[in-house]
Design an enzyme around this catalytic site. Structure first.
Site, PDB file in Angstrom:
ATOM      1  N   PRO A 112       7.595  -6.162   1.405  1.00  0.00           N
ATOM      2  CA  PRO A 112       8.409  -5.083   0.825  1.00  0.00           C
ATOM      3  C   PRO A 112       8.384  -5.085  -0.701  1.00  0.00           C
ATOM      4  O   PRO A 112       8.723  -4.078  -1.326  1.00  0.00           O
ATOM      5  CB  PRO A 112       9.829  -5.386   1.334  1.00  0.00           C
ATOM      6  CG  PRO A 112       9.638  -6.283   2.510  1.00  0.00           C
ATOM      7  CD  PRO A 112       8.406  -7.078   2.224  1.00  0.00           C
ATOM      8  N   GLU A 164      10.691 -16.029   6.226  1.00  0.00           N
ATOM      9  CA  GLU A 164      11.122 -15.506   4.922  1.00  0.00           C
ATOM     10  C   GLU A 164       9.929 -15.137   4.041  1.00  0.00           C
ATOM     11  O   GLU A 164      10.092 -14.761   2.890  1.00  0.00           O
ATOM     12  CB  GLU A 164      12.002 -16.525   4.201  1.00  0.00           C
ATOM     13  CG  GLU A 164      13.229 -16.961   4.994  1.00  0.00           C
ATOM     14  CD  GLU A 164      14.028 -15.786   5.523  1.00  0.00           C
ATOM     15  OE1 GLU A 164      14.453 -14.948   4.709  1.00  0.00           O
ATOM     16  OE2 GLU A 164      14.209 -15.704   6.759  1.00  0.00           O
ATOM     17  N   ARG A 220      -9.863   5.205   8.190  1.00  0.00           N
ATOM     18  CA  ARG A 220     -10.031   6.660   8.304  1.00  0.00           C
ATOM     19  C   ARG A 220     -10.720   7.257   7.085  1.00  0.00           C
ATOM     20  O   ARG A 220     -11.284   8.343   7.159  1.00  0.00           O
ATOM     21  CB  ARG A 220      -8.669   7.343   8.449  1.00  0.00           C
ATOM     22  CG  ARG A 220      -7.937   7.037   9.724  1.00  0.00           C
ATOM     23  CD  ARG A 220      -6.532   7.617   9.661  1.00  0.00           C
ATOM     24  NE  ARG A 220      -6.553   9.036   9.384  1.00  0.00           N
ATOM     25  CZ  ARG A 220      -6.754   9.978  10.299  1.00  0.00           C
ATOM     26  NH1 ARG A 220      -6.906   9.636  11.549  1.00  0.00           N
ATOM     27  NH2 ARG A 220      -6.769  11.236   9.979  1.00  0.00           N
ATOM     28  N   ASP A 278      -6.862  16.362   6.667  1.00  0.00           N
ATOM     29  CA  ASP A 278      -5.460  16.351   7.066  1.00  0.00           C
ATOM     30  C   ASP A 278      -4.552  16.519   5.860  1.00  0.00           C
ATOM     31  O   ASP A 278      -4.981  16.446   4.734  1.00  0.00           O
ATOM     32  CB  ASP A 278      -5.122  14.997   7.705  1.00  0.00           C
ATOM     33  CG  ASP A 278      -5.265  15.052   9.212  1.00  0.00           C
ATOM     34  OD1 ASP A 278      -5.475  16.148   9.745  1.00  0.00           O
ATOM     35  OD2 ASP A 278      -5.163  13.991   9.833  1.00  0.00           O
TER      36      ASP A 278
END
Ligand code: 4HQ
Length: 224
Positions: free
Chosen positions: A88, A115, A153, A167
């Site tokens: 994160p 952690e 992709r 897309d």
């Protein structure tokens, strides 16, 4: 393109190896995915790869030595591989970054559990730290699979249908609405223009719809 993955849960990657676009690209040798069990690089008989955090607190921290040894081993067969840690705290994964990553010949993905890893791994062994979004998942594996899927992709010819490369997001806009048969169902009609056969009008309508949808659902995207 070559992916190497360092993980405590190798079986999770069967999902992408056995099914769909990625599996097909592997079979066509456009892509290779090598999974490494971090426990195999433990230096004790209990196969520990984690330990208690200095300073106390809950949870466990992944040790430096097994990760460093595993990276060393991977670099023997893929010397130029870029080492990415999923967390994160990383740079947000956006369409633009997936295109940049697809230019590399080889990427190694380090999947954290507990952690996370000892900070010295992040400071000395990692080339990039990447986040798939502002929420917490239980381990880096799902994030690694998202990255492998979206980066793959972008590699030419990996997608069967080149249109899918067009897309939404290629132009910073969300997708336009799609319809298929029948023309009417429960009194709901397909927009007339799509049945007109007038391709220029259809293209204009689609762009208008894309802009409208983006304004309504994701105003933040238009600032870019
Ligand atoms: N985690 N984007 C904590 C994430 C994550 C994310 C992976 C949870 C690493 C130690 N990874 N572990 N968000 O939430 O990539």
């Amino acid at each position: 393109m070559r992916f190497d993955v360092i993980t405590l849960f190798p079986n999770m990657f069967n999902i992408i190896k056995n099914e769909g676009v990625i599996a097909r690209a592997i079979k066509k040798s456009q892509l290779s995915v090598h999974i490494w069990q971090l426990r195999d690089f433990s230096n004790n008989k209990y196969k520990n790869i984690d330990d208690k955090p200095y300073g106390g607190g809950g949870g466990m921290v992944m040790k430096v030595k097994p990760i460093r040894d595993c990276i060393h081993k991977i670099k023997q067969s893929s010397p130029k591989t870029k080492i990415i840690y999923l967390s994160p705290q990383g740079q947000p994964l956006k369409h633009k970054l997936t295109k940049e990553l697809s230019m590399f010949d080889a990427i190694t993905l380090l999947c954290g559990r507990y952690e996370g890893v000892d900070e010295r791994i992040i400071n000395h062994d990692i080339d990039m730290e990447i986040s798939i979004g502002d929420y917490i998942i239980s381990g880096g594996e799902l994030a690694a699979m998202v990255l492998i899927d979206t980066v793959s992709r972008q590699i030419p010819n990996v997608l069967g249908n080149i249109d899918s490369l067009n897309d939404s997001f290629t132009n910073n806009l969300l997708d336009y609405p799609n319809y298929t048969r029948p023309k009417i169902i429960d009194n709901q009609k397909v927009p007339e223009v799509l049945l007109s056969g007038h391709q220029a009008n259809i293209n204009t309508w689609r762009i208008e719809q894309s802009i409208k949808t983006t304004k309504r659902k994701r105003k933040d995207l238009l600032k870019n």
